[in-house]
Motif scaffolding. Structure first.
Motif, PDB file in Angstrom:
ATOM      1  N   GLU A  33      48.941  53.513  18.236  1.00 46.42           N
ATOM      2  CA  GLU A  33      49.494  52.157  19.013  1.00 46.42           C
ATOM      3  C   GLU A  33      49.716  50.895  18.341  1.00 46.42           C
ATOM      4  O   GLU A  33      51.095  50.553  17.978  1.00 46.42           O
ATOM      5  CB  GLU A  33      49.341  51.878  20.731  1.00 46.42           C
ATOM      6  N   PHE A  34      49.072  50.575  17.573  1.00 48.45           N
ATOM      7  CA  PHE A  34      48.247  48.922  17.321  1.00 48.45           C
ATOM      8  C   PHE A  34      49.001  49.953  15.604  1.00 48.45           C
ATOM      9  O   PHE A  34      49.635  48.622  15.209  1.00 48.45           O
ATOM     10  CB  PHE A  34      46.383  49.085  16.773  1.00 48.45           C
TER      11      PHE A  34
ATOM     12  N   GLN B 234      51.634  44.237  17.526  1.00 45.22           N
ATOM     13  CA  GLN B 234      50.426  44.079  16.587  1.00 45.22           C
ATOM     14  C   GLN B 234      49.801  43.559  15.375  1.00 45.22           C
ATOM     15  O   GLN B 234      48.580  43.044  15.747  1.00 45.22           O
ATOM     16  CB  GLN B 234      49.703  44.867  17.949  1.00 45.22           C
ATOM     17  N   TRP B 235      50.226  43.287  14.544  1.00 46.31           N
ATOM     18  CA  TRP B 235      49.989  43.157  13.338  1.00 46.31           C
ATOM     19  C   TRP B 235      49.623  41.860  12.900  1.00 46.31           C
ATOM     20  O   TRP B 235      48.391  41.571  12.048  1.00 46.31           O
ATOM     21  CB  TRP B 235      50.873  43.620  12.313  1.00 46.31           C
ATOM     22  N   ALA B 236      49.979  40.793  13.805  1.00 43.10           N
ATOM     23  CA  ALA B 236      49.727  39.639  13.736  1.00 43.10           C
ATOM     24  C   ALA B 236      47.889  38.866  13.820  1.00 43.10           C
ATOM     25  O   ALA B 236      47.759  37.782  12.805  1.00 43.10           O
ATOM     26  CB  ALA B 236      50.300  38.747  14.723  1.00 43.10           C
ATOM     27  N   ARG B 237      47.366  39.934  14.602  1.00 41.66           N
ATOM     28  CA  ARG B 237      46.016  39.914  14.729  1.00 41.66           C
ATOM     29  C   ARG B 237      45.185  40.495  13.319  1.00 41.66           C
ATOM     30  O   ARG B 237      43.547  39.850  13.535  1.00 41.66           O
ATOM     31  CB  ARG B 237      45.608  40.331  15.918  1.00 41.66           C
TER      32      ARG B 237
ATOM     33  N   ASP C 119      45.373  41.080   4.461  1.00 41.63           N
ATOM     34  CA  ASP C 119      44.892  41.762   3.335  1.00 41.63           C
ATOM     35  C   ASP C 119      45.467  42.727   3.936  1.00 41.63           C
ATOM     36  O   ASP C 119      46.593  43.824   3.836  1.00 41.63           O
ATOM     37  CB  ASP C 119      44.446  41.349   2.157  1.00 41.63           C
ATOM     38  N   VAL C 120      45.129  43.556   5.746  1.00 39.32           N
ATOM     39  CA  VAL C 120      45.203  44.173   6.070  1.00 39.32           C
ATOM     40  C   VAL C 120      46.947  44.621   6.474  1.00 39.32           C
ATOM     41  O   VAL C 120      47.433  46.024   6.346  1.00 39.32           O
ATOM     42  CB  VAL C 120      44.322  44.367   8.125  1.00 39.32           C
ATOM     43  N   ARG C 121      47.576  43.392   6.710  1.00 39.31           N
ATOM     44  CA  ARG C 121      48.894  43.182   7.169  1.00 39.31           C
ATOM     45  C   ARG C 121      49.711  43.904   6.230  1.00 39.31           C
ATOM     46  O   ARG C 121      50.864  44.497   5.905  1.00 39.31           O
ATOM     47  CB  ARG C 121      49.869  42.086   7.354  1.00 39.31           C
ATOM     48  N   GLU C 122      49.517  43.552   4.363  1.00 38.24           N
ATOM     49  CA  GLU C 122      50.018  43.886   3.007  1.00 38.24           C
ATOM     50  C   GLU C 122      49.513  45.975   3.098  1.00 38.24           C
ATOM     51  O   GLU C 122      50.977  46.262   3.133  1.00 38.24           O
ATOM     52  CB  GLU C 122      49.711  42.782   2.243  1.00 38.24           C
TER      53      GLU C 122
END
Length: 352
Positions: free
Chosen positions: A140-141, A147-150, A154-157
Motif C-alpha cells: 500500500e505504501f 504516502q511517499w512524503a514521509r 533519495d527514496v522518493r526518487e
C-alpha cells in the motif's frame, strides 16, 4: 484437545509408545508399555519413567554443520537451516571461494572447489518472515504516492524512477520483471511472501528451469522478492509459477536434500525415540544426529508410513519451507501476475 483425533491415528500413537512400531519392535529399548492381563497398559520398566522425565520438554537446538573438503581441510561452519537445504551439485560462496556440494553427512557438508556460479550463504537472522499484514501494508505504501512524503528524497526518487521505467507492485498484484544484465538473463518476482517461502520457491523454480532447458545459474531471496538468473531468456514466467510445482519439484527437492532427516531428528527427540539426556551425561549433536539418521534410514526402508516419518514430512512442509504461503502464491500467481520485460535492470531490482 484430542476429541477430533481419529481412532486409527490414536491406535498408531499407542502402538508407537508401546513398542516403537513394526520396524522397531524387536528392540527392547523401544518396548516401553506392556498390556497386562486386565487389559491395562503399564510401563514396562521404571527406568523408562525416569528417562522420560529427563527428556520431557527438551529444547531441540539446531547444530552448526562443518564445511570441509574431502581431504579433511575445514573451511568453517554454516547453520543447519541452510546446510539441510543443500543437495549434491548445489554451489555456494564460502570462505572466499565458490564450492560445490558433494554430499551432506551427519554434521558435515563435503564440498569441492568450483568455478560455477554460486549463491550466498544465508543465516537465521533472515528467517523471520514478514507477516501477510505487514506485506500488504508495504504494498500500500508503494502504490499510494501520497504516502511517499514521509520518505527521504533519495527514496522518493528511487520509487519514481521505478514507476517510470517499470511499475510499482500494487496490492493484490504479482509484479515480475525480466531483463538482461552482465551477460545473464534475470527474473525478479516481487511477491512479498517472506524469506523462507522465497528461498523454497527459488529452489523449486531453478529445478523447473533446468527441466525446461533455461540453464539456471542461481537465485537470491529476501523478504520482498525473489531473483533468479540463468543463461537463457525467460519469456513465460507464468509457467514457472505453476501450482503443480509443489507436486513434483517440491517432493524431489525435500527428499533429495537433508531437510527430512533434520525434521525427523527433531520429531524423534520430542517423541522420545532418541534420548538427548541420559543419567550422568548429555549426548552430543553428532551422536544424536547419527542415531536419528540411522533410525530414519531403517524406517524409510521398512516402514515408510511410520507415524514419525509422517510427522517429519508435515514439519518439513509447514515450518521449514513455509509451504502454506508458497501454495497461496502459486495458486493465485496466474491471475495476479504482471510481467514486464525490460531492457536493463530496474531500480527496485538493484537491492535484490
Amino acid at each position: 484437545p484430542y476429541s477430533a483425533l481419529e481412532q486409527e491415528t490414536f491406535d498408531r500413537v499407542l502402538q508407537f509408545i508401546a513398542d516403537g512400531g513394526y520396524s522397531l519392535r524387536a528392540y527392547e529399548k523401544f518396548k516401553r508399555l506392556t498390556l497386562d492381563k486386565d487389559g491395562l497398559w503399564r510401563v514396562t520398566k521404571p527406568a523408562f519413567v525416569a528417562q522420560h522425565r529427563l527428556n520431557a520438554g527438551i529444547i531441540v537446538e539446531s547444530p552448526m554443520l562443518e564445511v570441509r573438503f574431502k581431504n579433511g581441510r575445514r573451511l568453517g561452519k554454516v547453520e543447519e537451516g541452510f546446510g539441510a537445504s543443500l543437495s549434491p551439485g548445489d554451489c555456494f560462496f564460502f570462505a572466499g571461494i565458490a564450492v560445490e556440494v558433494e554430499r551432506v553427512e551427519l554434521t558435515d557438508v563435503i564440498v569441492r572447489a568450483t568455478s560455477r556460479p554460486a549463491r550466498i550463504v544465508s543465516y537465521m537472522g533472515a528467517r523471520l518472515a514478514i507477516t501477510a499484514t505487514l506485506a500488504s501494508r508495504v504494498r500500500e505504501f508503494l502504490a499510494d504516492r501520497s504516502q511517499w512524503a514521509r520518505f527521504p528524497d533519495d527514496v522518493r526518487e528511487w520509487l519514481e524512477v521505478q514507476g517510470y521505467r517499470s511499475a510499482l507492485p500494487a496490492p493484490g498484484q504479482l509484479l515480475v520483471e525480466t531483463f538482461p544484465h552482465e551477460g545473464r538473463h534475470h527474473m525478479v518476482a516481487y511477491s512479498f511472501e517472506g524469506w523462507n517461502a522465497h528461498q523454497s520457491l527459488g529452489m523449486l523454480i531453478t529445478r523447473r528451469m533446468e527441466a525446461m532447458g533455461l540453464k539456471p545459474l542461481g537465485f537470491v531471496a529476501n523478504d520482498y522478492a525473489l531473483a533468479v538468473y540463468g543463461l537463457e531468456q525467460i519469456t513465460d514466467p507464468a509457467a514457472l509459477f505453476s501450482p503443480d510445482i509443489l507436486e513434483h519439484e517440491f517432493v524431489d527437492w525435500v527428499q533429495g536434500s537433508a531437510l527430512l532427516k533434520r525434521a525427523f531428528r527433531e520429531v524423534a527427540i520430542i517423541g522420545g525415540l532418541v534420548e538427548r539426556q541420559i543419567p550422568g551425561k548429555k549426548k552430543s549433536g553428532r551422536q544424536v544426529t547419527f542415531s536419528t539418521d540411522l533410525i530414519y534410514d531403517v524406517l524409510r526402508k521398512y516402514e515408510p508410513d511410520h507415524l514419525l516419518l509422517r510427522a517429519a514430512w508435515e514439519d518439513a512442509r509447514a515450518r521449514m519451507t513455509d509451504v502454506g504461503r508458497l501454495a497461496h502464491l502459486l495458486d493465485t500467481a496466474a491471475e495476479r501476475m504482471l510481467h514486464i520485460d525490460l531492457p536493463r535492470v530496474s531500480p527496485l531490482a538493484v537491492p535484490v
